[in-house]
Design an enzyme around this catalytic site. Structure first.
Site, mmCIF file in Angstrom:
data_model
loop_
_atom_site.group_PDB
_atom_site.id
_atom_site.type_symbol
_atom_site.label_atom_id
_atom_site.label_comp_id
_atom_site.label_asym_id
_atom_site.label_seq_id
_atom_site.Cartn_x
_atom_site.Cartn_y
_atom_site.Cartn_z
ATOM 1 N N CYS A 1 0.846 -1.014 -0.003
ATOM 2 C CA CYS A 1 -0.045 0.089 0.234
ATOM 3 C C CYS A 1 0.794 1.256 0.132
ATOM 4 O O CYS A 1 0.356 2.144 -0.489
ATOM 5 C CB CYS A 1 -0.905 0.023 1.266
ATOM 6 S SG CYS A 1 -1.639 -1.620 1.728
ATOM 7 N N CYS B 1 1.530 3.754 -3.019
ATOM 8 C CA CYS B 1 0.379 4.807 -3.218
ATOM 9 C C CYS B 1 0.133 5.797 -2.203
ATOM 10 O O CYS B 1 -0.238 6.965 -2.458
ATOM 11 C CB CYS B 1 -0.804 4.109 -3.885
ATOM 12 S SG CYS B 1 -0.581 3.189 -5.604
ATOM 13 N N HIS B 2 -0.364 4.923 -1.372
ATOM 14 C CA HIS B 2 -0.896 5.868 0.217
ATOM 15 C C HIS B 2 0.538 6.662 0.848
ATOM 16 O O HIS B 2 0.221 7.383 1.987
ATOM 17 C CB HIS B 2 -1.507 5.093 0.893
ATOM 18 C CG HIS B 2 -2.702 4.620 0.171
ATOM 19 N ND1 HIS B 2 -4.049 5.214 -0.255
ATOM 20 C CD2 HIS B 2 -3.099 3.316 -0.529
ATOM 21 C CE1 HIS B 2 -4.827 4.742 -0.842
ATOM 22 N NE2 HIS B 2 -4.082 3.400 -1.027
ATOM 23 N N MET C 1 -6.972 2.035 -7.985
ATOM 24 C CA MET C 1 -6.513 1.153 -6.704
ATOM 25 C C MET C 1 -7.211 -0.397 -7.340
ATOM 26 O O MET C 1 -8.385 -0.692 -7.682
ATOM 27 C CB MET C 1 -7.474 1.674 -5.328
ATOM 28 C CG MET C 1 -7.172 0.432 -4.456
ATOM 29 S SD MET C 1 -7.259 1.060 -2.838
ATOM 30 C CE MET C 1 -7.396 -0.567 -1.756
ATOM 31 N N HIS D 1 7.602 10.470 -11.672
ATOM 32 C CA HIS D 1 7.702 8.874 -10.999
ATOM 33 C C HIS D 1 8.896 8.049 -11.949
ATOM 34 O O HIS D 1 9.848 7.871 -11.321
ATOM 35 C CB HIS D 1 6.314 8.069 -11.297
ATOM 36 C CG HIS D 1 6.643 6.372 -11.060
ATOM 37 N ND1 HIS D 1 6.196 6.209 -9.663
ATOM 38 C CD2 HIS D 1 6.510 5.474 -11.575
ATOM 39 C CE1 HIS D 1 6.411 5.007 -9.570
ATOM 40 N NE2 HIS D 1 6.590 4.541 -11.003
ATOM 41 N N HIS E 1 3.549 5.772 -17.913
ATOM 42 C CA HIS E 1 4.587 4.826 -17.042
ATOM 43 C C HIS E 1 5.438 4.356 -18.228
ATOM 44 O O HIS E 1 5.309 3.327 -18.952
ATOM 45 C CB HIS E 1 3.753 3.792 -16.417
ATOM 46 C CG HIS E 1 4.642 2.826 -15.262
ATOM 47 N ND1 HIS E 1 5.700 2.183 -15.898
ATOM 48 C CD2 HIS E 1 4.726 2.988 -14.081
ATOM 49 C CE1 HIS E 1 6.276 1.660 -14.886
ATOM 50 N NE2 HIS E 1 5.811 2.259 -13.574
#
Ligand code: DHE
Length: 549
Positions: free
Chosen positions: A57, A60-61, A104, A342, A384
């Protein structure tokens, strides 16, 4: 399922250095007026849940659950996103099991029922506190296994190091070194938990890995069998590492990009002795004067034209140009761009660096020698590119990115003339069923462009790869997993000669590295065996050293 179980086993033994209070934590369910039930979680459960969170997790979080590409997950909310206490067990379960249209994934079937239940409680209590981790702590973790003076001064073998491949066995926390000429496995080395990427030193002698546990491992290829010569833990959580490549600085310095803590650490590339640490917390790029504490370091590349690294700070959207000529006091130029930075790579000249700002659906272009922003280009939903790839045809020199959020491959013109720094062509991968592409690859000697669909939910698509003709940009062939191989196809790497493409198959029962003849698109060799455990990234020494992609 066998792989998932082994993954969870590894997660549970992985070192997560978040501190957990000794007492049982409780929180009252505030949304349910009929209930007096309290959420409770033991110390052992807290640690187990932290491991699951950290692996599945945090990407992303955020490591501290403060939110990043995904929303924050705090018991009392943050003013923007709902309090997890209000969502309660049922609400959190719905999100975890089903995912969201915002991207998600569904965790039902990947996490066990017990894990899901545990996470619904973990997310309602305060996140564990991340202890300080700076130069002193990095130095304490430093282990120089073979001092420079005890290493061979020339190769102890006659193999072609330039065509060695470092291959990540993600879940096993191992890196295999394979001789690309003979396809022999030379060694499988225990590196770090869920190794993420490998990079090679400017001379090509050393291979460095970085794991999700922040551990950097340095491998010497001069010894008869490649050997680990130094290790250090640069932080708790990381995705990037790079070395100095400018003339006069070859094999001298190494940079580590921390997700948690968010910092840039510079180390001696011969020994891994830490030299300096610079936190990356700061104001966001878009002038909202938002101070971001958890500002994680994403992709890093080393310039060949200047003594600098380009470090991309995810949440702030700032591109840092780090001058390493004085590694204890590095010079930092910060360029505001777009969020969240990213992954990315160089154009074919090495003068420009292109990086995905995935939350903005944009690609940012930086002029490296002049340390300035050139363009911010709208491409598609969640670009990406990996490091992207460079191809050439009648449209000019093109840098290519795939997209996670839609079935689109965008080609950006990088050569001078009309259309420079704009999308001059878009193509689609096979089967018009959403995105899920992670990586693209070509080679200066090839007429092929390879594209995967790793995260597409359709098993038919995520196990296949598409090959396009770089001149016509027509789809030439869709290659399905060869017999005896299954799982998701991920990531490509060419050999030094540019006539073979290596593809990984992971997350299935029959992991493999499949080697294709790039001309005929026929399978040349399949590398399998007990030691091939969920392979992911593959890095050819020559191509990685020289940024050939
Ligand atoms: Fe990666 C590169 C971060 C998930 C395989 N990955 C990168 C880079 C970053 C990153 C910042 C660029 C490093 C650089 O160039 O310096 N990756 C993340 C995440 O935060 C994310 C989304 C979630 C997480 O928790 O890690 C994530 N990545 C994955 C995967 O699930 C993949 C497919 C398999 C795995 O390792 O779990 C995966 N990422 C890779 C690979 C590269 C990479 C193979 C290197 C590409 C290259 O050619 O350089």
């Amino acid at each position: 399922m066998k792989n998932l179980n082994s993954l969870l086993l590894i997660i549970s033994i992985a070192l997560v250095s978040f501190s957990c209070k000794n007492e049982k934590k409780t929180v009252k369910k505030e949304n349910d007026t009929n209930s007096t039930e309290e959420i409770s979680i033991t110390e052992a459960e807290m640690e187990e849940a932290s491991n699951i969170y950290f692996d599945k997790c945090a990407g992303c979080h955020g490591s501290s659950r403060l939110g990043a590409t995904g929303p924050s997950l705090l018991p009392d909310g943050d003013g923007k996103y709902a309090a997890t206490k209000i969502l309660g067990v049922a609400g959190l379960r719905a999100f975890i099991e089903n995912g969201t249209p915002a991207g998600m994934p569904e965790w039902k079937g990947i996490l066990t029922e017990e894990d899901i239940e545990l996470m619904t409680r973990f997310l309602q209590v305060e996140p564990p506190i991340i202890p300080p981790y700076g130069l002193e702590e990095i130095a304490k973790s430093w282990n120089l296994i073979v001092p420079v003076a005890d290493r061979p001064s020339k190769p102890e073998h006659s193999r072609n190091i330039n065509n060695y491949f470092g291959v990540i066995m993600r879940d096993a926390g191992k890196v295999a070194i394979i001789d690309g000429d003979t396809k022999e496995k030379l060694v499988v080395l225990k590196t770090g938990f869920a190794v993420h990427i490998l990079r090679t030193s400017a001379s090509g002698r050393y291979i460095y890995s970085v794991g999700r546990d922040g551990r950097i491992t340095m491998i010497d290829t001069y010894t008869k069998t490649p050997t680990i010569v130094a290790e250090v833990k640069g932080g708790f959580d990381a995705r990037s590492v790079e070395v100095s490549k400018f003339k006069g600085y070859e094999d001298k310095y190494l940079v580590f990009g921390g997700y948690s803590p968010s910092h840039i650490a510079i180390l001696d590339a011969q020994t891994l002795e830490p030299l300096s640490v610079t936190p990356t917390s700061g104001n966001a790029c878009d002038g909202e004067k938002e101070f971001i504490t958890e500002a994680r370091v994403a992709a890093i590349v080393a310039s060949h034209t200047d003594p600098v690294w380009i470090c991309n700070v995810k949440e702030t959207g700032m591109v840092w140009i780090v001058d390493y000529t004085d590694p204890k006091k590095p010079g930092m130029t910060q360029i505001p761009t777009a969020r969240f930075l990213h992954d990315g790579g160089f154009d074919s000249t090495g003068h420009y660096f292109l990086v995905a700002a995935n939350a903005s659906n944009k690609i940012v272009v930086i002029d490296v020698p002049n340390k300035k922003l050139v363009a911010i280009i709208e491409t598609g939903k969640i670009p990406h590119p990996g490091r992207g790839t460079n191809i050439k045809n009648e449209l000019g020199n093109l840098w290519v990115t795939s997209h996670l959020g839609e079935n689109k491959i965008s080609l950006i013109k990088t050569s001078e003339g009309e259309g420079q720094w704009s999308v001059v062509k878009e193509i689609k991968a096979s089967g018009d069923m959403g995105g899920g592409a992670l990586f693209v690859k070509s080679h200066p000697k090839s007429n092929h462009l390879w594209v995967d669909r790793t995260l597409n939910p359709d098993a038919k698509l995520n196990s296949a790869v598409d090959v396009f003709d770089t001149n016509t940009l027509e789809l030439k062939k869709t290659l399905t997993a060869p017999e005896g191989v299954d799982g998701r196809a991920v990531h490509f790497e060419y050999n030094k000669a540019g006539d073979e493409v290596w593809v990984s198959y992971f997350m299935g029962e029959k992991s493999a590295i499949v080697i294709y003849n790039d001309k005929t698109l026929e399978v040349k060799e399949i590398i399998q065996g007990d030691w091939v455990e969920n392979p992911t990234g593959k890095f050819n020494v020559y191509n990685t050293t020289n940024d050939i992609y």
